[in-house]
Every structure is written in C-alpha cells, then in structure tokens.
Scaffold this motif. Structure first.
Motif: not given
Length: 178
Positions: A114-115, A172, A118-120, A158, A122-123, A169-170, A126
C-alpha cells in the motif's frame, strides 16, 4: 532439617537483575519518547495552517502527546513503587504455541505494498490491495467476495475523505471519474 546440598541448591538460584524485575520501564521510555515526538511535531505545525472551527490543528496532537507523556510518567512511578503487571493468562489462547510469523509477514507485505503503490496507482487501488492482502493473511480465501469488499471499502474510504472531509487523497485512475 534440610541437608547441606539442598541449602546449597537453594542458594544457587540467581536473583533477577534490577532491570529484569523492572522491565515495564521499557514501555515507559517508549511512551515518553513517542509523546515527545508527537508533541514536538505538533508544535511545528505552522500557525497559518487552515483552521476549521474553534480548535486549531495543533489541539489534538498536543493533547495526545501530553497524555502519552503523562501515562509514561504515571506508569514509571507505579513500576518504581513495586507495582507489577500480571502475566497474560491466555483466556482463550494457548500461550505455548509459537507466533504465526507467516501471517505477520503477509500483513506487513500488504501494508508495505500500500505504501509503495499509493503514489503510482492512487489510494483506492493501493488500499484495495492492502485490504485484500489483510483478508488473505487472516485466512479468508474467497476469490470473489474478498476483492469486491476490498474495492468497496477502499473507494468508499477515498470518497469519504475526499468529498465529505475535504482531505485530498491521491485518486490515481479514479481521479477524473468522481
């Protein structure tokens, strides 16, 4: 009257060290360090940070950090006065069985995935991976229900944060959908 060998055997029993008999002080040190960390981080929150309502963004972290430090000091006082926690009796568990390290590792892997993702992706995606991994690690093997519940939980969380709480939150790939 006891024999000399029995007296010698009784005398050879080592007395636990001071640190061994006060091992709860380790928990006190951890709680104190955590309280100091939370408090110092809370005090570095900029004062021009967005404030909604009468309490600013520092209120809860300052309260939590202060309470952690207070609990650490009260627990240390209790331990130094001779208080000792009772060992876990194992109400419905067998304390002689070893830890299930496979479950711990799979849960840790799901959290780390998940960590890392998450940036790639999205929340929603992930955290769906994390929820599904946690369900698998804890024994669920339903290949239809588990990913479906994970997807509903992650998208619902989300949406709640983004739309209801205003905490971005991201997203994605879902960013343009909602």
């Amino acid at each position: 009257m006891s024999s000399p060998s029995a007296v010698a055997e009784q005398a050879e029993v080592p007395k636990p060290s001071w640190w061994r008999s006060h091992s709860e002080l380790g928990v006190c040190v951890f709680l104190l360090a955590l309280g100091v960390l939370v408090l110092t981080n809370a005090l570095t929150i900029p004062s021009d940070f967005t404030q909604r309502g009468p309490l600013g963004p520092k209120a809860v972290p300052v309260l939590v950090g202060s309470l952690l430090m207070l609990v650490a000091l009260l627990l240390a006082r209790e331990v130094l006065r001779g208080g000792k926690a009772q060992a876990e009796g194992g109400e419905d568990i067998d304390l002689s069985t070893p830890a299930d390290w496979r479950t711990v590792l799979v849960l840790s892997g799901a959290f780390l995935a998940n960590a890392a993702l998450i940036d790639f992706v999205g929340f929603p995606i992930s955290s769906a991976v994390m929820f599904w991994g946690a369900a698998y690690a804890l024994g669920s093997r339903n290949t239809v229900r588990d990913p479906l519940i994970a997807a509903v939980l992650s998208v619902g969380t989300w949406l709640a944060f983004n739309e209801l709480l205003g905490v971005p939150l991201p997203g994605g790939p879902l960013m343009g959908v909602f």
